[in-house]
Motif scaffolding. Sequence first.
Motif, PDB file in Angstrom:
ATOM      1  N   PHE A 386       0.836  -1.193   0.000  1.00  0.00           N
ATOM      2  CA  PHE A 386       0.000   0.000   0.000  1.00  0.00           C
ATOM      3  C   PHE A 386       0.879   1.254   0.000  1.00  0.00           C
ATOM      4  N   GLY A 387       0.542   2.190  -0.890  1.00  0.00           N
ATOM      5  CA  GLY A 387       1.261   3.465  -0.951  1.00  0.00           C
ATOM      6  C   GLY A 387       2.447   3.485  -1.880  1.00  0.00           C
ATOM      7  N   ALA A 388       2.934   2.315  -2.323  1.00  0.00           N
ATOM      8  CA  ALA A 388       4.084   2.277  -3.235  1.00  0.00           C
ATOM      9  C   ALA A 388       3.670   2.803  -4.607  1.00  0.00           C
ATOM     10  N   LYS A 389       4.612   3.459  -5.311  1.00  0.00           N
ATOM     11  CA  LYS A 389       4.321   4.022  -6.631  1.00  0.00           C
ATOM     12  C   LYS A 389       4.188   2.918  -7.673  1.00  0.00           C
ATOM     13  N   LYS A 397      -3.318   1.183  -3.882  1.00  0.00           N
ATOM     14  CA  LYS A 397      -4.348   1.387  -2.865  1.00  0.00           C
ATOM     15  C   LYS A 397      -4.555   0.126  -2.023  1.00  0.00           C
ATOM     16  N   GLY A 398      -3.808  -0.917  -2.358  1.00  0.00           N
ATOM     17  CA  GLY A 398      -3.891  -2.158  -1.607  1.00  0.00           C
ATOM     18  C   GLY A 398      -2.562  -2.879  -1.690  1.00  0.00           C
ATOM     19  N   VAL A 399      -2.593  -4.192  -1.555  1.00  0.00           N
ATOM     20  CA  VAL A 399      -1.367  -4.987  -1.681  1.00  0.00           C
ATOM     21  C   VAL A 399      -1.587  -6.061  -2.737  1.00  0.00           C
ATOM     22  N   PHE A 400      -0.498  -6.455  -3.394  1.00  0.00           N
ATOM     23  CA  PHE A 400      -0.562  -7.569  -4.344  1.00  0.00           C
ATOM     24  C   PHE A 400       0.261  -8.717  -3.770  1.00  0.00           C
ATOM     25  N   GLN A 437     -19.317  -0.072   7.777  1.00  0.00           N
ATOM     26  CA  GLN A 437     -18.749   0.502   6.546  1.00  0.00           C
ATOM     27  C   GLN A 437     -17.308   0.052   6.297  1.00  0.00           C
ATOM     28  N   TYR A 438     -16.936  -1.117   6.813  1.00  0.00           N
ATOM     29  CA  TYR A 438     -15.651  -1.744   6.494  1.00  0.00           C
ATOM     30  C   TYR A 438     -15.858  -2.778   5.399  1.00  0.00           C
ATOM     31  N   MET A 439     -14.944  -2.798   4.426  1.00  0.00           N
ATOM     32  CA  MET A 439     -14.998  -3.766   3.331  1.00  0.00           C
ATOM     33  C   MET A 439     -13.622  -4.352   3.074  1.00  0.00           C
ATOM     34  N   GLY A 484     -15.588   3.928   2.270  1.00  0.00           N
ATOM     35  CA  GLY A 484     -15.249   4.128   0.863  1.00  0.00           C
ATOM     36  C   GLY A 484     -13.793   4.411   0.584  1.00  0.00           C
ATOM     37  N   ALA A 485     -12.998   4.762   1.617  1.00  0.00           N
ATOM     38  CA  ALA A 485     -11.590   5.131   1.397  1.00  0.00           C
ATOM     39  C   ALA A 485     -10.675   3.950   1.715  1.00  0.00           C
ATOM     40  N   ALA A 486      -9.691   3.713   0.815  1.00  0.00           N
ATOM     41  CA  ALA A 486      -8.725   2.634   1.036  1.00  0.00           C
ATOM     42  C   ALA A 486      -7.750   3.030   2.141  1.00  0.00           C
ATOM     43  N   PHE A 487      -7.350   2.061   2.955  1.00  0.00           N
ATOM     44  CA  PHE A 487      -6.339   2.323   3.996  1.00  0.00           C
ATOM     45  C   PHE A 487      -5.347   1.167   4.033  1.00  0.00           C
TER      46      PHE A 487
END
Length: 495
Positions: A386-389, A397-400, A437-439, A484-487
């Motif tokens: 998360f956060g890497a360019k 916006k997430g992890v792979f 509201q967590y997904m 709605g916002a990714a964290f």
Amino acid sequence: MLSLGPWHATAAAPFGKMTERSKQKAAAEAERAGVQQKLSALKKDISKTESAKDDAADTLAESEQAISDANRALRDLQQEQGDTNLKLQQLSAEHDKLAATVAQQKQQLAKLLREQYVAGNEDRIKLLLSGDNPNRINRDLQMLAYVSQAQARLLEALRANLKAVEVNQEQAQNAKDELEEIAQEQLQQKAKLEQEKARRAALLSTLSKKLVAQRKEAGNLERDEQRMTGLVDKLNKLIAEQAAAAAAEKKRQEQVAAAKAAAKARAEAEARALAKAKAAEAERQRLAKANNNSSKSGTIKPAPNPADAIDADEPKVAAARPGAAGAATGAAGAGRPAGTDAAQEDTPPPAKAADIALAPAAPAGAFASLKGQLRAPVAGKVAARFGAKRGDGPSWKGVFIRTAEGADVHAVAGGRVVFADWLRGFGNLIIVDHGGQYMSIYGNNQSLLKRAGDIVKAGDPIASAGNSGGNEESGLYFELRHQGAAFDPAGWVKF
């Protein structure tokens, strides 16, 4: 190989015969149709501003969806097959037990009849006319009554067990038909899966260069992010609507239950009052008749009226005439069907299944309490955080998580599946709502094993990893979102 348990199916299910499994499956599909229609409209609304085929990965959509459907069907059929085999084994054991009980009861009945025959089979009339000692006659008559009762009970139990054997055999045959049905569906789904895999491989070979080029375009990555955000926002709105509908439906059911309980209590009270009124009327008529009879020979003292003993807390009836209470009830309930209540008339109609199918299945604070305790959704190596360019595009916006194709993807926590479909940029995508509201979001899957509306527990397999959506590596794209916002999931999930 298909295992049929101890009772081997010797013949296929009769052509055209609908098993209980088929009926249940058709009902479930009909119920899911409404939910799927809502989600399809939502998905169409998100992509209406985009051209139909401006992304090479869209060419793979139909094939990747078909692969997902076939794999899910095969997984479901495998589970059904195991359950049905277990049911057949249980029915076989029950059949053996019933057969042994029936045989034992037949032996007992035969023994009773034989003993009665050897004893002379004296009937009651012969005993009464025998002129024997009355005490002996009475004892023998009682003995005959005991024997008759024992025979009757034994015969009744035997009939019940024979009926149970018949029901058992019908259930066993239905289970065999279901196994045959499952076997045929497995063959069809396997053939379909192989066909779609070959089709996807051919498409990939022709689109590989275009897919690589498009993946590197910053504009495409930004549109993918906007598409996901739009989907999550619309899902949150839909979930809120369905939560409100589910709360209204719960209130309606409580109102209906309360109205039914009140109506039952009122009916019972009226019935008691009417019964006492009838008893009082009968006593009045008896006294009047007695007075008429005594007028010829003198007067008699009237007996106390039982109506005077009616408890003060019992409902009073309008008159002592039978039917008075019923008339009063009829007048009060004029214009309403019998058995209904005014409170029931004010309740709204039942909610449709599609209107509450996506309501939250977990309490609002349940997911937040699991921070730092969630297990990784799939076993593998985190290749992007998360956060890497992402080159010249937006940040992750997430992890792979890089993992083998077909690896099981698990729900990180309990909740309800609110989306399970193919989405441009993310391939076969599944989203689980955890309440509050967590997904959690799982993308690039080879197959989706759950459908929208399904309730899942932490650790349940919900998908199998892959590289759908035009991804070059096999793995899982995973996001967590709140309102709605990714964290960053790093502080929540133990990768």
